[in-house]
Design a protein around this motif. Structure first.
Motif, PDB file in Angstrom:
ATOM      1  N   ILE A  10      32.521  26.927  35.856  1.00 41.86           N
ATOM      2  CA  ILE A  10      33.914  26.772  36.281  1.00 41.86           C
ATOM      3  C   ILE A  10      34.460  28.143  36.695  1.00 41.86           C
ATOM      4  N   GLY A  11      34.962  28.244  37.938  1.00 40.96           N
ATOM      5  CA  GLY A  11      35.514  29.509  38.442  1.00 40.96           C
ATOM      6  C   GLY A  11      34.442  30.311  39.156  1.00 40.96           C
ATOM      7  N   ILE A  12      34.371  30.159  40.491  1.00 39.17           N
ATOM      8  CA  ILE A  12      33.300  30.808  41.262  1.00 39.17           C
ATOM      9  C   ILE A  12      33.858  32.082  41.907  1.00 39.17           C
ATOM     10  N   ALA A  58      29.101  23.453  40.352  1.00 42.01           N
ATOM     11  CA  ALA A  58      30.119  24.497  40.489  1.00 42.01           C
ATOM     12  C   ALA A  58      31.496  23.849  40.614  1.00 42.01           C
ATOM     13  N   VAL A  59      32.489  24.434  39.935  1.00 40.68           N
ATOM     14  CA  VAL A  59      33.855  23.919  39.981  1.00 40.68           C
ATOM     15  C   VAL A  59      34.802  25.064  40.333  1.00 40.68           C
ATOM     16  N   ASP A  60      35.653  24.857  41.323  1.00 42.07           N
ATOM     17  CA  ASP A  60      36.662  25.871  41.673  1.00 42.07           C
ATOM     18  C   ASP A  60      37.825  25.140  42.349  1.00 42.07           C
ATOM     19  N   VAL A  61      38.960  25.843  42.455  1.00 40.90           N
ATOM     20  CA  VAL A  61      40.104  25.278  43.183  1.00 40.90           C
ATOM     21  C   VAL A  61      40.013  25.575  44.675  1.00 40.90           C
ATOM     22  N   ASP A  62      39.067  26.447  45.049  1.00 41.11           N
ATOM     23  CA  ASP A  62      38.999  26.953  46.415  1.00 41.11           C
ATOM     24  C   ASP A  62      37.731  26.420  47.093  1.00 41.11           C
ATOM     25  N   ALA A 111      43.742  23.950  31.971  1.00 35.35           N
ATOM     26  CA  ALA A 111      43.020  22.869  32.653  1.00 35.35           C
ATOM     27  C   ALA A 111      41.507  23.054  32.535  1.00 35.35           C
ATOM     28  N   THR A 112      41.035  24.285  32.592  1.00 37.42           N
ATOM     29  CA  THR A 112      39.579  24.481  32.574  1.00 37.42           C
ATOM     30  C   THR A 112      39.017  24.391  31.154  1.00 37.42           C
ATOM     31  N   VAL A 113      39.782  24.814  30.152  1.00 39.07           N
ATOM     32  CA  VAL A 113      39.323  24.644  28.763  1.00 39.07           C
ATOM     33  C   VAL A 113      39.264  23.156  28.435  1.00 39.07           C
ATOM     34  N   GLY A 169      36.601  33.334  30.594  1.00 42.00           N
ATOM     35  CA  GLY A 169      37.887  33.637  31.225  1.00 42.00           C
ATOM     36  C   GLY A 169      39.005  33.734  30.206  1.00 42.00           C
ATOM     37  N   LEU A 170      40.052  34.446  30.592  1.00 41.20           N
ATOM     38  CA  LEU A 170      41.103  34.828  29.637  1.00 41.20           C
ATOM     39  C   LEU A 170      42.482  34.351  30.071  1.00 41.20           C
ATOM     40  N   ALA A 171      42.534  33.169  30.712  1.00 40.05           N
ATOM     41  CA  ALA A 171      43.811  32.711  31.266  1.00 40.05           C
ATOM     42  C   ALA A 171      44.668  31.916  30.278  1.00 40.05           C
ATOM     43  N   ASP A 184      45.518  41.489  46.573  1.00 34.36           N
ATOM     44  CA  ASP A 184      44.638  40.477  47.170  1.00 34.36           C
ATOM     45  C   ASP A 184      43.918  39.675  46.082  1.00 34.36           C
ATOM     46  N   LEU A 185      43.479  40.365  45.018  1.00 31.63           N
ATOM     47  CA  LEU A 185      42.795  39.644  43.933  1.00 31.63           C
ATOM     48  C   LEU A 185      43.768  38.663  43.277  1.00 31.63           C
ATOM     49  N   GLU A 186      44.967  39.144  43.034  1.00 31.60           N
ATOM     50  CA  GLU A 186      45.983  38.310  42.373  1.00 31.60           C
ATOM     51  C   GLU A 186      46.308  37.076  43.220  1.00 31.60           C
TER      52      GLU A 186
END
Ligand code: NAD
Ligand code: ZN
Length: 346
Positions: free
Chosen positions: A176-178, A199-203, A249-251, A268-270, A332-334
Motif C-alpha cells: 500500500i502506497g507506491i 499494489a495499492v495507491d490513490v494515484d 484508511a490504509t491501516v 507509514g506514519l500518517a 512538490d512532495l507534499e
C-alpha cells in the motif's frame, strides 16, 4: 558551505555554515545527492516542542569521501559511499545480535536510534560528517542516484525480510502506497520472492509504474479495495500486507485483508490506528495475525539492497532538484507531484 536547516515548525532555510570539522574517528563526505523522504515532511510539521530545530535535514545521503580522520582505515579519499540512516552503536546486545535498528545505546524503548537529519546534521548540504561504521562503500553502484537506498531501499527491505518466509509460491502480498518506499518494495518483492504482488495507491500513474516494476495487479485505494483484494481468496485474506502510508484508511485496509497467521507491517506514519480488544469474537485482526511497527533496517538489509542494485535487479526512480530549490521539492512532495524519489543535488 550551504546547508538546509530546519529552523522551526514548517520552516526550512538554506544557510551558510562552516564545513564540519572531523575528529580522528570521523569521515568528511562531499555530498553528491540527498534523498527527500516523506518523513522529512512529518519532521517539518512537528510543533514548537520538537527538540531538533537547527539541524541540517536529510537522512539519505550519497557522496564522495573528502577527508578521513587519523584513525580511519579502509576508506580512501574519493571513494563513493552511502551514509546510513540508522546510526546504531554496534556494541549493545540488540546491535550484536543483528537488531541494530533497535539499538539500546543510541536509541531507547520509545526512540529510534540516532539519525542524520534528525538528531545529527544530515546530508542536505555540501558536506556531511559520519563515522566509518555508519558508511557503506558503493563500489560500482551509481553515486548520483544512490542516496535513497539509505532509507527508501533499506526500510522496505527490512519489512520484506521479516515476512519473506511467508512469501512462497502461491502467496500474495499487498503493498500500500507506491511512493519512494513503496516503488522499491515492489521491486524488492519481485526480485526476491515468487509471491503475487498487489499494489495499492490513490494515484493511477504510480499504479502503472508498479505494474511495470513487477506488480501482478494494481488496485486504486478506496472503499472497494478491501473487497477486491479479499475476492481473490474467497474472503480468506492475504499472506502479508506492507503499509507505506499508515493513514486511517490504509491501516483499516491492511488489518481488514490480512489472512489468519498473516503479517502486517506498518511503516507509514500518517496517524492511522486500529482497535484491539483481546476478545473471542468481533476482532478486526484474524487469529494469528502478526503486526509489526517496522522501523528502518539493519546493515544486513542495507547490504542486500546494495547487492540487488549492483546486480541491476532493482533501481530507484529518481527526480533531481538543485539543493537551492529544496523548498520547491518539499512542496512538490507534499502535493503528491513526485513519482519515485526526489534527490537534492548541492
Ligand atoms: P511518498 O510520499 O513518496 O509516498 C507515499 C505514497 O502513498 C504515494 O504514492 C501516495 O500516492 C500514496 N498514498 C497516499 N495516500 C494513500 C492512500 N490512502 N492509499 C494508498 N496510497 C496512498 O512517501 P515515502 O517517502 O515513501 O514514505 C511513506 C511513509 O513511510 C511516510 O509516512 C514516511 O514518513 C514513512 N517512513 C517510515 C519509515 C520507517 O522506518 N518506519 C522510514 C521511512 C519513511
Ligand atoms: Zn547498539
Amino acid at each position: 558551505m550551504k546547508a538546509l536547516k530546519l529552523t522551526g515548525p514548517g520552516r526550512i532555510e538554506l544557510q551558510d555554515v562552516p564545513v564540519p570539522d572531523i575528529g580522528p574517528d570521523e569521515v568528511l563526505i562531499k555530498v553528491v545527492g540527498a534523498g527527500l523522504c516523506h518523513s522529512d515532511l512529518h519532521i517539518l510539521h512537528q510543533g514548537e516542542e520538537w527538540p531538533f530545530f537547527g539541524t541540517t535535514m536529510g537522512h539519505e545521503t550519497a557522496g564522495l569521501v573528502d577527508a578521513v580522520g587519523a584513525d580511519v582505515r579502509d576508506l580512501a579519499v574519493g571513494e563513493p559511499v552511502l551514509v546510513r540512516a540508522v546510526w546504531s552503536c554496534g556494541e549493545c546486545r540488540p546491535c550484536t545480535v543483528g537488531r541494530e535498528n533497535a539499538c539500546s545505546v543510541n536509541g531507547s524503548r520509545n526512540k529510534f536510534p540516532l539519525t542524520p537529519g534528525i538528531g545529527a546534521d544530515g546530508g542536505m548540504a555540501d558536506y556531511i560528517k559520519a563515522r566509518p561504521e555508519h558508511i557503506d562503500r558503493l563500489g560500482a553502484v551509481d553515486v548520483a542516484s544512490a542516496a535513497p537506498l539509505a532509507d527508501a531501499g533499506l526500510t522496505p527491505m527490512h519489512a520484506i525480510r521479516s515476512v519473506r518466509d511467508r512469501l512462497d509460491d502461491g502467496a500474495t502480498v499487498v503493498v500500500i502506497g507506491i511512493g519512494g518506499l513503496g516503488h522499491m518494495a515492489v521491486q524488492i518483492l519481485r526480485a526476491t520472492t515468487s509471491a503475487r504482488i498487489i499494489a495499492v495507491d490513490v494515484d493511477a500513474a504510480r499504479l502503472e509504474a508498479a505494474l511495470r516494476n513487477g506488480a501482478d495487479r494494481a488496485i486504486l485505494s478506496g472503499p472497494e479495495a478491501a473487497s477486491e483484494i479479499l475476492a481473490e481468496s474467497d474472503g480468506y485474506g492475504v499472506d502479508a500486507v506492507l503499509d507505506f502510508v499508515g493513514a486511517q484508511a490504509t491501516v483499516e485496509l491492511a488489518t481488514g485483508v490480512v489472512a489468519p497467521e498473516g503479517a502486517v507491517r506498518l511503516v507509514g506514519l500518517a496517524g492511522g490506528s486500529f482497535p484491539f480488544n483481546a476478545s473471542l469474537e468481533g476482532e478486526v485482526l484474524p487469529w494469528g495475525a502478526n503486526v509489526q511497527r517496522s522501523y528502518g533496517g539493519t546493515p544486513a538489509d542495507q547490504a542486500e539492497v546494495l547487492a540487488l542494485v549492483a546486480d541491476g535487479r532493482i533501481a530507484v526512480d529518481v527526480v533531481m532538484y538543485p539543493l537551492a530549490d529544496a523548498q520547491r521539492a518539499f512542496d512538490d512532495l507534499e502535493a503528491g507531484r513526485i513519482t519515485g524519489r526526489a534527490i537534492l543535488v548541492p
